[in-house]
Design a protein around this motif. Structure first.
Motif, PDB file in Angstrom:
ATOM      1  N   GLU A   1      98.137  46.307  73.836  1.00  5.25           N
ATOM      2  CA  GLU A   1      98.095  47.671  73.306  1.00  5.25           C
ATOM      3  C   GLU A   1      97.108  48.533  74.083  1.00  5.25           C
ATOM      4  O   GLU A   1      97.362  49.719  74.330  1.00  5.25           O
TER       5      GLU A   1
ATOM      6  N   TYR B   1      98.719  49.480  77.345  1.00  5.29           N
ATOM      7  CA  TYR B   1      99.762  50.484  77.104  1.00  5.29           C
ATOM      8  C   TYR B   1      99.140  51.862  76.885  1.00  5.29           C
ATOM      9  O   TYR B   1      99.602  52.869  77.446  1.00  5.29           O
ATOM     10  N   GLN B   2      98.080  51.930  76.077  1.00  2.31           N
ATOM     11  CA  GLN B   2      97.413  53.209  75.843  1.00  2.31           C
ATOM     12  C   GLN B   2      96.771  53.747  77.116  1.00  2.31           C
ATOM     13  O   GLN B   2      96.806  54.956  77.388  1.00  2.31           O
TER      14      GLN B   2
ATOM     15  N   ALA C   1      97.833  53.178  80.212  1.00  9.24           N
ATOM     16  CA  ALA C   1      98.915  53.672  81.064  1.00  9.24           C
ATOM     17  C   ALA C   1      99.384  55.055  80.613  1.00  9.24           C
ATOM     18  O   ALA C   1      99.670  55.940  81.435  1.00  9.24           O
ATOM     19  N   GLN C   2      99.461  55.247  79.282  1.00  5.70           N
ATOM     20  CA  GLN C   2      99.849  56.562  78.777  1.00  5.70           C
ATOM     21  C   GLN C   2      98.844  57.635  79.185  1.00  5.70           C
ATOM     22  O   GLN C   2      99.224  58.735  79.633  1.00  5.70           O
ATOM     23  N   LYS C   3      97.569  57.333  79.074  1.00  6.73           N
ATOM     24  CA  LYS C   3      96.560  58.310  79.441  1.00  6.73           C
ATOM     25  C   LYS C   3      96.574  58.595  80.947  1.00  6.73           C
ATOM     26  O   LYS C   3      96.407  59.744  81.374  1.00  6.73           O
TER      27      LYS C   3
ATOM     28  N   THR D   1      99.161  58.386  82.923  1.00  5.98           N
ATOM     29  CA  THR D   1     100.356  59.195  83.183  1.00  5.98           C
ATOM     30  C   THR D   1     100.104  60.663  82.850  1.00  5.98           C
ATOM     31  O   THR D   1     100.462  61.577  83.613  1.00  5.98           O
ATOM     32  N   GLU D   2      99.471  60.910  81.702  1.00  4.78           N
ATOM     33  CA  GLU D   2      99.154  62.282  81.325  1.00  4.78           C
ATOM     34  C   GLU D   2      98.181  62.916  82.315  1.00  4.78           C
ATOM     35  O   GLU D   2      98.305  64.097  82.673  1.00  4.78           O
TER      36      GLU D   2
END
Length: 290
Positions: free
Chosen positions: A226, A229-230, A232-234, A236-237
Motif C-alpha cells: 500500500e 502504491y501511494q 507511485a500515485q504521488k 505520478t501527480e
C-alpha cells in the motif's frame, strides 16, 4: 408470641412430668403456701434456666433459620435476631445468605473444532430462598459444584477454540444463564461465572505462535504494498505537475544541487542547463524524421 406460649406450656408439662403431679400437690399441702413455694422455687428456677439455654437461639444478620416442628417446616425462614424453640420438638437448620465463591475444578474439554484444552472457572452464587435450599436438595453446595462442572464441559465443548480465547464474555454469560436456571429450584441465585484459565498443549502453543507470525508478515507485506502504491500515485501527480510547469524542474534541479553541496565529499557537480536537454530532444526528433 405463639412460640413463647407453646414454650411455656411445654415447660410446665415437662416440670410436672419430672416431679410428678402428686408430689407437687403434696408439697403445696404439706408445707403450705409460702414455705412450699420457697422450697419449690429453686428447682423451678433451675429447670427454667435449662429450658432457656436449650430453647433460645440467635441468628446473625447474614443467616436465616429454617425451623422444623415435628418434621414439618414452619412457614418462612426466621431471622435475624433472637427466637425461641421448643426443645425436643423443634429442629433448626441455619443457612448462610452471603455470596459463596466456588472454584470449579479443571475440566478436560474437546472444543467444536477438535482442540483439546483444559478449562477451569469460578462461580459466585448465594442462597435467596433458605427453605428451598434445605428441602429441595440434600447439599446445595455440592449440587451447585457438580452442575457447574458439567455445564462448563458442555458449553466449552460446543464452542470453537478461537471463541474461548476471544469471546470469554459471551461464554461467561451463557454459563451463568444455564447454571442459574438449574439451581433456581434449589433457591440458589448465580451472581457471576468467570473462566479463569485455558491451558493448551505445547504443540498447540507453537502452532498458534507460527500462525500469529505469519499473520504479522502478511500485514507487513500488505502495508508495504500500500505504501508503494501511494508513493507511485504521488510521483505520478508530481510528474504531471512538473510537465505543466517546466520552470519547476529547474528549481528542483537547483535545490538538489544545493542539498548535495552542503555535505563535505569528493563528489564533483557539473551544472547542466535544462535547455540543453530540450536541444538534444529536438535534435533526436529531427534525426528520426530525416
Amino acid at each position: 408470641m405463639k412460640d413463647l406460649i407453646a414454650f411455656l406450656i411445654f415447660a410446665v408439662i415437662f416440670i410436672v412430668s419430672i416431679l410428678g403431679f402428686d408430689n407437687i400437690v403434696s408439697l403445696l399441702s404439706e408445707f403450705g403456701g409460702v414455705i412450699a413455694m420457697a422450697g419449690f422455687l429453686p428447682i423451678l428456677v433451675v429447670l427454667l434456666i435449662v429450658f432457656v439455654a436449650t430453647s433460645v437461639k440467635i441468628v446473625n444478620e447474614y443467616e436465616r433459620a429454617v425451623i422444623f416442628r415435628l418434621g414439618r417446616v414452619l412457614g418462612k425462614a426466621k431471622g435475624p435476631g433472637l427466637f425461641i424453640l421448643i426443645p425436643f420438638i423443634d429442629k433448626m437448620v441455619k443457612v448462610d445468605l452471603r455470596v459463596v465463591t466456588m472454584d470449579v475444578p479443571t475440566q478436560d474439554v474437546i472444543t467444536k473444532d477438535n482442540v483439546s484444552v483444559q478449562v477451569d472457572a469460578v462461580v459466585y452464587f448465594k442462597v435467596i430462598d433458605p427453605v428451598k435450599a434445605v428441602i429441595n436438595v440434600e447439599n446445595y453446595l455440592y449440587a451447585t459444584s457438580q452442575i457447574s462442572q458439567t455445564t462448563l464441559r458442555s458449553v466449552c465443548g460446543q464452542a470453537e477454540f478461537d471463541e474461548l480465547l476471544s469471546q470469554r464474555d459471551k461464554i461467561n454469560a451463557k454459563l451463568q444463564e444455564i447454571i442459574d436456571q438449574e439451581t433456581d429450584q434449589w433457591g440458589v441465585k448465580v451472581v457471576a461465572v468467570e473462566l479463569k484459565r485455558i491451558d493448551i498443549t505445547e504443540e498447540l502453543k507453537r502452532a498458534i505462535a507460527r500462525q500469529a507470525e505469519a499473520e504479522r508478515e502478511r500485514r507487513a507485506k500488505v502495508i508495504q504494498a500500500e505504501a508503494e502504491y501511494q508513493a507511485a500515485q504521488k510521483l505520478t501527480e508530481a510528474a504531471e505537475l512538473l510537465a505543466k510547469h517546466p520552470l519547476a524542474i529547474q528549481l528542483r534541479y537547483l535545490e538538489t544541487i544545493s542539498t548535495v553541496g552542503q555535505y563535505s565529499s569528493n563528489t564533483i557537480l557539473l551544472p547542466l542547463p535544462v535547455e540543453l536537454l530540450d536541444i538534444i530532444k529536438s535534435y533526436k526528433t529531427d534525426k528520426k524524421e530525416c
